[in-house]
Design an enzyme around this catalytic site. Structure first.
Site, PDB file in Angstrom:
ATOM      1  N   ASN B 408       0.823  -1.200   0.000  1.00 43.40           N
ATOM      2  CA  ASN B 408       0.000   0.000   0.000  1.00 43.40           C
ATOM      3  C   ASN B 408       0.863   1.259   0.000  1.00 43.40           C
ATOM      4  O   ASN B 408       1.007   1.915  -1.030  1.00 43.40           O
ATOM      5  CB  ASN B 408      -0.942  -0.026   1.208  1.00 43.40           C
ATOM      6  CG  ASN B 408      -1.984   1.059   1.158  1.00 43.40           C
ATOM      7  OD1 ASN B 408      -1.896   1.979   0.356  1.00 43.40           O
ATOM      8  ND2 ASN B 408      -2.982   0.955   2.017  1.00 43.40           N
ATOM      9  N   ASP B 409       1.463   1.562   1.142  1.00 41.60           N
ATOM     10  CA  ASP B 409       2.204   2.822   1.243  1.00 41.60           C
ATOM     11  C   ASP B 409       3.378   2.898   0.260  1.00 41.60           C
ATOM     12  O   ASP B 409       3.708   3.979  -0.211  1.00 41.60           O
ATOM     13  CB  ASP B 409       2.702   3.022   2.683  1.00 41.60           C
ATOM     14  CG  ASP B 409       1.532   3.171   3.656  1.00 41.60           C
ATOM     15  OD1 ASP B 409       0.472   3.667   3.218  1.00 41.60           O
ATOM     16  OD2 ASP B 409       1.677   2.786   4.817  1.00 41.60           O
ATOM     17  N   VAL B 410       3.990   1.745  -0.061  1.00 42.33           N
ATOM     18  CA  VAL B 410       5.168   1.777  -0.940  1.00 42.33           C
ATOM     19  C   VAL B 410       4.796   2.024  -2.402  1.00 42.33           C
ATOM     20  O   VAL B 410       5.675   2.182  -3.244  1.00 42.33           O
ATOM     21  CB  VAL B 410       6.021   0.485  -0.844  1.00 42.33           C
ATOM     22  CG1 VAL B 410       6.543   0.298   0.566  1.00 42.33           C
ATOM     23  CG2 VAL B 410       5.242  -0.727  -1.298  1.00 42.33           C
ATOM     24  N   VAL B 411       3.489   2.031  -2.716  1.00 41.10           N
ATOM     25  CA  VAL B 411       3.068   2.337  -4.096  1.00 41.10           C
ATOM     26  C   VAL B 411       2.152   3.555  -4.117  1.00 41.10           C
ATOM     27  O   VAL B 411       1.434   3.785  -5.086  1.00 41.10           O
ATOM     28  CB  VAL B 411       2.350   1.132  -4.757  1.00 41.10           C
ATOM     29  CG1 VAL B 411       3.311  -0.012  -4.970  1.00 41.10           C
ATOM     30  CG2 VAL B 411       1.148   0.676  -3.939  1.00 41.10           C
ATOM     31  N   ALA B 449       0.357   3.415   7.635  1.00 44.55           N
ATOM     32  CA  ALA B 449       0.678   4.817   7.849  1.00 44.55           C
ATOM     33  C   ALA B 449      -0.615   5.613   8.037  1.00 44.55           C
ATOM     34  O   ALA B 449      -0.599   6.779   8.376  1.00 44.55           O
ATOM     35  CB  ALA B 449       1.484   5.369   6.691  1.00 44.55           C
TER      36      ALA B 449
END
Lengths: 93, 482
Positions: B408-411, B449
């Site tokens: 999620n957060d890394v994309v 996050a």
């Protein structure tokens, strides 16, 4: 006592120096290995249990030795399993 | 042999152990020597433990002729040796069994648990020394109190981290009104009790109060931190346990503890900071981010009111089978669902259909930095199919389908431009530049996050909801039909 303080502070400096340029892929194994190394507290556990002459002392000592042994042995086994997989992969490449 | 000579010999053993630990850590800086490094550390530990069995403090009540050494004392010491051997045997069997059995995906919680046990051992030793040192020096009483506080915090904090990763506790940050106040109050209590113990009243009741307050502080410190940040927390608690073991070295005047503990305390801290750097966050933000200021950055205005497109597994299979190139982005969700073997199977099938398959591994994908590499290695994913962030990002515009599995957060494209986003500036995988993005995710819940992800609402994104393991094996099954 000053000698003891000296040893501790030098150990901290070595610890800061020895880990500097670790590749990201090794962060997890390294954390696991340092986790096993602080299991050296088992030394303290053995000293406590070795000198225990009361029921309370024995209970505390037994728990400390048990926790410490699990920390050391489990930590090293898990680290080795992780690194084993890295090694075989790199080897085949 | 007299006791003084024995003492020297034991200390030489500790010196060898210390050298072993330092060399081991150095060797673990490089993949080529890492495994041997771990063995060196094991060797050092074995030397330290064997030396301790001959420690004069124990041996003197067996062979000594000093005051108080009688047959009762000798008998008890022999019993203690038997106890040490028995308990260590039990611990070793338990440690080997659980270390071998544990799933690779569960490594982080295993480390948390082991770390907690180490912290617990330190607190117990501090307790014993407090009771049995009638007239401690100032340095001893200070270090006893400090190692008790840090050891207990590490114990309870690690257990909470374990609970969160094992999903016994909710992974999201647990916050409540007045939490800051409670934490400050606890901190003041611990500090007050510690000061009382060091300078005024060394009573067992006060010491017990200190242990309880420290345990509660460990719990309340970790509860408000989200599951995705647990690796950083574990790494920090690892450093804590190291420090407390080093402090216990002052109490016992033991060089093995001083050096081993000091090394881990310092190197653990460096490692923690390295992990934070990889996530582009400060340590303070990780630890205290959720307390007080709740993060609430909604999706930007252009996307307001848009709904994600939900696809069935069959639709996803059609998209994949029509592609020429597929990039798989494995994330935290894949690690949780333990879907790496299913992913590998699907990838093999796609390749058999003549489709080019690559894996994009974000530096902090999974539950710890480097964890994803371990998981994919375990599933026998060929090493040359793994691409790092810098290698894969230029390839996304030419990629037909990106399959995001539980990341999620890394994309999240917001990291590139939205200065108000808590993840702003974190290097991300530019999957939104590919022609089509399939996202396998359990629900629309934001990542750890706590940030909405506009990627899910993009026109070229489709969502397949459900557990990653089930979704991927269903897609693999559906691929047969196309």
């Amino acid at each position: 006592m000053i000698a003891v303080v000296t040893i501790f502070i030098l150990a901290i400096f070595v610890g800061l120096e020895v880990i500097s340029k670790v590749p990201m892929t090794l962060h997890t194994p390294l954390m696991s290995a340092t986790n096993a190394i602080h299991g050296v507290v088992l030394v303290g556990g053995i000293l406590v249990l070795g000198q225990a002459h009361s029921v309370g002392g024995i209970v505390i000592g037994v728990l400390a030795v048990l926790f410490g042994t699990l920390n050391v042995v489990g930590g090293f086994v898990v680290t080795d399993r992780m690194l084993e997989m890295f090694k075989s992969k790199r080897g085949k490449r | 042999m007299n006791l003084a000579a024995l003492s020297d010999l034991v200390n030489v053993g500790y010196l060898l152990a210390a050298i072993g630990f330092i060399v081991a850590l150095k060797m673990m800086n490089s993949p080529a020597t890492a495994r041997k490094g771990n063995w060196v550390a094991m060797g050092g530990m074995a030397v330290a433990l064997i030396a301790t069995l001959f420690h004069p403090d124990i041996v003197q009540s067996l062979t000594g002729t000093g005051a108080g050494v009688d047959d009762v004392m000798r008998g008890e010491t022999i019993r203690n040796y038997v106890l040490i051997a028995a308990v260590m045997l039990i611990g070793a069997v338990g440690g080997i069994a659980s270390g071998r059995k544990i799933q690779m995906t569960a490594i982080p919680q295993m480390v948390a648990l082991l770390n907690g046990l180490g912290g617990g051992a330190v607190a117990l030793i501090a307790l014993y020394e407090f009771i049995n040192t009638p007239d401690p020096s100032r340095v001893q009483s200070v270090t006893t109190v400090l190692s008790a506080i840090i050891g207990s915090m590490s114990f309870s904090g690690s257990l909470i981290a374990f609970g969160k990763l094992q999903e016994l506790l909710p992974g999201r940050p647990i916050t409540f009104k007045g939490q800051q106040g409670v934490n400050i109050l606890l901190f003041v209590m611990v500090a007050g009790l510690a000061a009382a113990l060091m300078f005024f009243a060394a009573s067992p009741a006060v010491f017990a109060g200190l242990l309880v307050a420290s345990l509660v502080l460990g719990v309340s410190g970790v509860l408000p931190i989200g599951g995705a940040d647990m690796p950083v927390v574990i790494s920090l608690l690892n450093s804590f346990t190291g420090c407390s073991a080093g402090l216990a070295g002052f109490v016992l005047l033991n060089t093995a503890l001083l050096i081993g503990g000091g090394l881990v305390g310092a190197s653990g801290l460096i490692l923690t900071l390295l992990m934070c750097t990889a996530m582009n966050r400060s340590l303070g933000n990780v630890l205290f981010g959720a307390v007080g200021a709740a993060i609430s950055t909604g999706p930007n205005a252009a996307l307001a009111g848009k709904q994600p497109k939900a696809y069935s597994v069959e639709d996803a299979a059609i998209l994949l089978s029509n592609a020429n190139s597929v990039v798989i982005v494995p994330g935290y969700g894949m690690a949780v669902a333990q879907a790496q073997h299913q992913v590998k199977e699907m990838a093999a099938k796609l390749q058999a259909m003549g489709i080019d398959v690559k894996y994009a591994v974000h530096p902090v994908a999974g539950r710890m930095p480097g964890h994803m590499n371990v998981l994919l290695a375990e599933a026998d994913v060929p090493y040359e199919q793994l691409y790092e962030l810098e290698q894969i990002n230029p390839l996304f515009p030419e990629t037909d389908v990106v399959l995001v599995i539980g990341a999620n957060d890394v994309v999240n494209p917001a990291a590139r431009y939205d200065k108000t986003s808590p993840i702003y500036g974190m290097p991300i995988l530019d999957v939104d530049k590919a022609r089509t993005v399939i996202v396998s995710k359990r629900s629309m819940n934001p990542g750890f996050a706590g940030v909405e992800n506009e990627l899910f609402l993009n026109d070229n994104t489709v969502m397949v909801f459900g557990n990653a393991k089930t979704t991927i094996s269903k897609i693999t099954g559906a691929l047969d039909s196309y």
